[in-house]
Design a protein around this motif. Structure first.
Motif, PDB file in Angstrom:
ATOM      1  N   TYR A  98     -61.552  50.348  68.608  1.00  0.00           N
ATOM      2  CA  TYR A  98     -61.245  50.653  69.995  1.00  0.00           C
ATOM      3  C   TYR A  98     -62.354  50.116  70.903  1.00  0.00           C
ATOM      4  O   TYR A  98     -63.514  50.082  70.536  1.00  0.00           O
ATOM      5  CB  TYR A  98     -61.189  52.173  70.218  1.00  0.00           C
TER       6      TYR A  98
ATOM      7  N   LEU B 154     -60.149  54.372  77.606  1.00  0.00           N
ATOM      8  CA  LEU B 154     -59.698  53.414  76.610  1.00  0.00           C
ATOM      9  C   LEU B 154     -59.147  52.159  77.277  1.00  0.00           C
ATOM     10  O   LEU B 154     -58.298  52.233  78.175  1.00  0.00           O
ATOM     11  CB  LEU B 154     -58.622  54.054  75.729  1.00  0.00           C
TER      12      LEU B 154
ATOM     13  N   TYR C  85     -63.820  51.090  74.733  1.00  0.00           N
ATOM     14  CA  TYR C  85     -63.799  52.014  75.864  1.00  0.00           C
ATOM     15  C   TYR C  85     -64.762  51.515  76.943  1.00  0.00           C
ATOM     16  O   TYR C  85     -65.794  50.914  76.654  1.00  0.00           O
ATOM     17  CB  TYR C  85     -64.283  53.407  75.447  1.00  0.00           C
TER      18      TYR C  85
ATOM     19  N   ARG D 167     -54.867  55.654  62.982  1.00  0.00           N
ATOM     20  CA  ARG D 167     -54.613  56.160  64.333  1.00  0.00           C
ATOM     21  C   ARG D 167     -54.262  57.644  64.256  1.00  0.00           C
ATOM     22  O   ARG D 167     -54.316  58.252  63.201  1.00  0.00           O
ATOM     23  CB  ARG D 167     -53.488  55.369  64.999  1.00  0.00           C
TER      24      ARG D 167
ATOM     25  N   HIS E  59     -56.950  48.825  71.803  1.00  0.00           N
ATOM     26  CA  HIS E  59     -57.381  49.013  70.427  1.00  0.00           C
ATOM     27  C   HIS E  59     -56.621  48.058  69.526  1.00  0.00           C
ATOM     28  O   HIS E  59     -55.538  47.557  69.868  1.00  0.00           O
ATOM     29  CB  HIS E  59     -57.201  50.462  69.971  1.00  0.00           C
TER      30      HIS E  59
ATOM     31  N   ASN F 108     -53.197  46.464  70.862  1.00  0.00           N
ATOM     32  CA  ASN F 108     -52.509  47.436  71.712  1.00  0.00           C
ATOM     33  C   ASN F 108     -53.282  47.614  73.007  1.00  0.00           C
ATOM     34  O   ASN F 108     -54.386  48.172  73.019  1.00  0.00           O
ATOM     35  CB  ASN F 108     -52.407  48.777  70.976  1.00  0.00           C
TER      36      ASN F 108
ATOM     37  N   LEU G 127     -68.187  50.995  75.089  1.00  0.00           N
ATOM     38  CA  LEU G 127     -68.307  51.644  73.794  1.00  0.00           C
ATOM     39  C   LEU G 127     -67.239  51.130  72.849  1.00  0.00           C
ATOM     40  O   LEU G 127     -66.064  51.057  73.210  1.00  0.00           O
ATOM     41  CB  LEU G 127     -68.143  53.162  73.940  1.00  0.00           C
TER      42      LEU G 127
ATOM     43  N   GLN H 124     -62.733  59.450  65.357  1.00  0.00           N
ATOM     44  CA  GLN H 124     -63.272  58.202  65.885  1.00  0.00           C
ATOM     45  C   GLN H 124     -64.794  58.265  65.867  1.00  0.00           C
ATOM     46  O   GLN H 124     -65.389  59.259  66.287  1.00  0.00           O
ATOM     47  CB  GLN H 124     -62.779  57.966  67.313  1.00  0.00           C
ATOM     48  N   TYR H 125     -65.397  57.172  65.421  1.00  0.00           N
ATOM     49  CA  TYR H 125     -66.853  57.053  65.362  1.00  0.00           C
ATOM     50  C   TYR H 125     -67.286  55.980  66.359  1.00  0.00           C
ATOM     51  O   TYR H 125     -66.794  54.856  66.315  1.00  0.00           O
ATOM     52  CB  TYR H 125     -67.308  56.680  63.952  1.00  0.00           C
ATOM     53  N   PHE H 126     -68.208  56.365  67.216  1.00  0.00           N
ATOM     54  CA  PHE H 126     -68.615  55.469  68.289  1.00  0.00           C
ATOM     55  C   PHE H 126     -69.868  54.676  67.934  1.00  0.00           C
ATOM     56  O   PHE H 126     -70.765  55.169  67.234  1.00  0.00           O
ATOM     57  CB  PHE H 126     -68.896  56.270  69.563  1.00  0.00           C
ATOM     58  N   GLY H 127     -69.918  53.454  68.447  1.00  0.00           N
ATOM     59  CA  GLY H 127     -71.138  52.673  68.402  1.00  0.00           C
ATOM     60  C   GLY H 127     -72.067  53.090  69.523  1.00  0.00           C
ATOM     61  O   GLY H 127     -71.712  53.911  70.372  1.00  0.00           O
TER      62      GLY H 127
END
Lengths: 113, 112
Positions: free
Chosen positions: A33, A45, A35, A97, A48, A55, A90, A102-105
């Protein structure tokens, strides 16, 4: 042992000059994803990828594009950055899905001059 | 589409006191509710989540409760510490969906 990596951490670009942000992951997750986050607002968002399936969110400007050449990497291209595009970008990943975590950088902070 | 509202927008508590953040959601099909903590300039980090088959979940000083009938869920932080100061986001998603819907965030300040 970083799981979601973003480069660069800080990016300065000029008004109208194309810029690319990158994200890579070591989790082998299917979904990636992108963001946009401004001033402690909630992350918004942009789009993704579910595997290779792109999408787009309905309200994401055409100025924002993305590429996912393989499972591990995903890129955010801003074709003509405007002052209003200055934000934290991000990247996040999830195994699938729906109700998957969800794991963020760490994010890339973009400054547009 | 789903709409998630979060209250309060700011919360100031004395160290050692409890903090409670509340969220409501609109889509009764939502069944996954994570909470993220975001310190200034850093990534959102998952601190706890709950799925609709349980009503409460605890992890040390953090707990989340879910009321599916009323469509609201809450984050409880007990014995707050200065390092709990951050922005907290609730979110909701559903199995058939493809994204998280975030609440507006709560800025928590724990005063020593």
């Amino acid at each position: 042992d970083a799981m979601v990596i973003q480069n660069p951490r800080y990016q300065v670009t000029q008004f109208g000059k194309p810029v690319t942000l990158s994200c890579s992951q070591t989790l082998n997750h299917n979904v990636m994803y992108w963001y946009q986050q401004k001033s402690s607002q909630a992350p918004k968002l942009l789009f993704h990828y579910y595997d290779k399936d792109f999408n787009n969110e309905a309200d994401t400007p055409d100025n924002f594009q993305s590429r996912r050449p393989n499972t591990s990497f995903c890129f955010l291209d801003i074709r003509s950055p405007g002052l209003g595009d200055a934000a934290m970008y991000l990247c996040a990943t999830s195994r699938d899905r729906g109700t998957e975590t969800q794991y963020f950088g760490p994010g890339t902070r973009l400054l547009v001059l | 589409g789903e709409n998630v509202e979060q209250h309060p927008s700011t919360l100031s508590v004395q160290e050692g006191d409890s903090a409670v953040i509340k969220c409501t959601y609109s889509d009764s099909a939502s069944n996954y509710f994570p909470w993220y903590k975001q310190e200034l300039g850093k990534r959102p980090q998952l601190i706890i989540d709950i799925r609709s088959n349980v009503g409460e979940k605890k992890d040390q000083r953090i707990a989340v409760t879910l009321n599916k009938t009323a469509k609201h869920f809450s984050l409880h932080i007990t014995e707050t510490q200065p390092e709990d100061s951050a922005v907290y986001f609730c979110a909701a998603s559903k199995a058939a969906g493809n994204k998280l819907t975030f609440g507006g965030g709560t800025r928590v300040l724990v005063k020593p």
